[in-house]
Write a protein that holds these residues in place. Sequence first.
Motif, short mmCIF file in Angstrom:
data_model
loop_
_atom_site.label_atom_id
_atom_site.label_comp_id
_atom_site.label_asym_id
_atom_site.label_seq_id
_atom_site.Cartn_x
_atom_site.Cartn_y
_atom_site.Cartn_z
N ARG A 63 0.84 -1.20 0.00
CA ARG A 63 0.00 0.00 0.00
C ARG A 63 0.87 1.25 0.00
O ARG A 63 2.08 1.19 0.21
N SER A 64 0.23 2.37 -0.21
CA SER A 64 0.91 3.66 -0.20
C SER A 64 1.56 3.90 1.17
O SER A 64 1.01 3.50 2.20
N PRO A 65 2.70 4.58 1.18
CA PRO A 65 3.30 4.91 2.48
C PRO A 65 2.42 5.86 3.30
O PRO A 65 2.55 5.92 4.52
N ALA A 66 1.51 6.57 2.63
CA ALA A 66 0.63 7.51 3.33
C ALA A 66 -0.57 6.81 3.98
O ALA A 66 -1.26 7.42 4.80
N ALA A 67 -0.81 5.55 3.63
CA ALA A 67 -1.92 4.82 4.24
C ALA A 67 -1.65 4.65 5.73
O ALA A 67 -0.51 4.42 6.15
N LYS A 68 -2.71 4.76 6.53
CA LYS A 68 -2.56 4.70 7.98
C LYS A 68 -3.08 3.39 8.56
O LYS A 68 -4.08 2.86 8.10
N VAL A 69 -2.40 2.93 9.58
CA VAL A 69 -2.86 1.83 10.43
C VAL A 69 -2.86 2.40 11.84
O VAL A 69 -1.83 2.93 12.30
N GLY A 70 -3.99 2.35 12.51
CA GLY A 70 -4.07 2.91 13.85
C GLY A 70 -3.71 4.39 13.88
O GLY A 70 -3.19 4.87 14.88
N GLY A 71 -3.94 5.07 12.78
CA GLY A 71 -3.64 6.49 12.70
C GLY A 71 -2.20 6.81 12.34
O GLY A 71 -1.83 7.98 12.25
N ILE A 72 -1.36 5.79 12.13
CA ILE A 72 0.07 5.98 11.88
C ILE A 72 0.40 5.68 10.42
O ILE A 72 0.12 4.58 9.94
N VAL A 73 1.00 6.67 9.72
CA VAL A 73 1.41 6.44 8.34
C VAL A 73 2.61 5.49 8.30
O VAL A 73 3.34 5.34 9.28
N TYR A 74 2.77 4.84 7.20
CA TYR A 74 3.89 3.98 6.83
C TYR A 74 3.87 2.60 7.49
O TYR A 74 4.35 1.64 6.89
N PHE A 75 3.34 2.45 8.68
CA PHE A 75 3.39 1.17 9.38
C PHE A 75 2.84 0.02 8.52
O PHE A 75 3.46 -1.03 8.41
N GLY A 76 1.69 0.23 7.91
CA GLY A 76 1.07 -0.81 7.08
C GLY A 76 1.94 -1.19 5.89
O GLY A 76 2.03 -2.37 5.52
N ARG A 77 2.59 -0.22 5.28
CA ARG A 77 3.48 -0.51 4.16
C ARG A 77 4.66 -1.38 4.62
O ARG A 77 5.07 -2.30 3.93
#
Length: 156
Positions: free
Chosen positions: A7-21
Amino acid sequence: MSNIPMRSPAAKVGGIVYFGRMIDKIKAHAQGQLPPDYQPNLGKGFDARCTRFLHIDYNQLVQRVLHEGGSDEQILEWCFAIGRKPEPDEIYVWNEFMRKVGWNDDTSATLMRRKKEAGMAGRSEIRTMFEFIDVDEGRSLPDALGFERKPQLSYV
């Protein structure tokens, strides 16, 4: 580069960018789907910044993702438990910092080099590493509010 399983680095997991990437990269690498160009930077660069932000060890995170699994949110909660859970203001500062890396900072030269290598040297609308990554991987460039940018009309 398109068809990257991340996914995009700007996508958020738990409100945090990059973590999902970062999680996507770990999984793609384990499945043999991570392109060779991405492999030398595993655990480095933005991965290292993210793990330092959460006070966790990258190799421990890899083990957690690959051997225990769980949703992205469950993995993030694990990070909070063994590392630290940032306050909302810290997350805001993290997100805004990461979103702007490459724009008038110590990474600007790297961004310019990467754009040139990718044949995008003339793309002045690509101002940050997140924007470069998105375009390089075939995603549309979002504007500051998260909407896709529309081409500017010229009235000459």
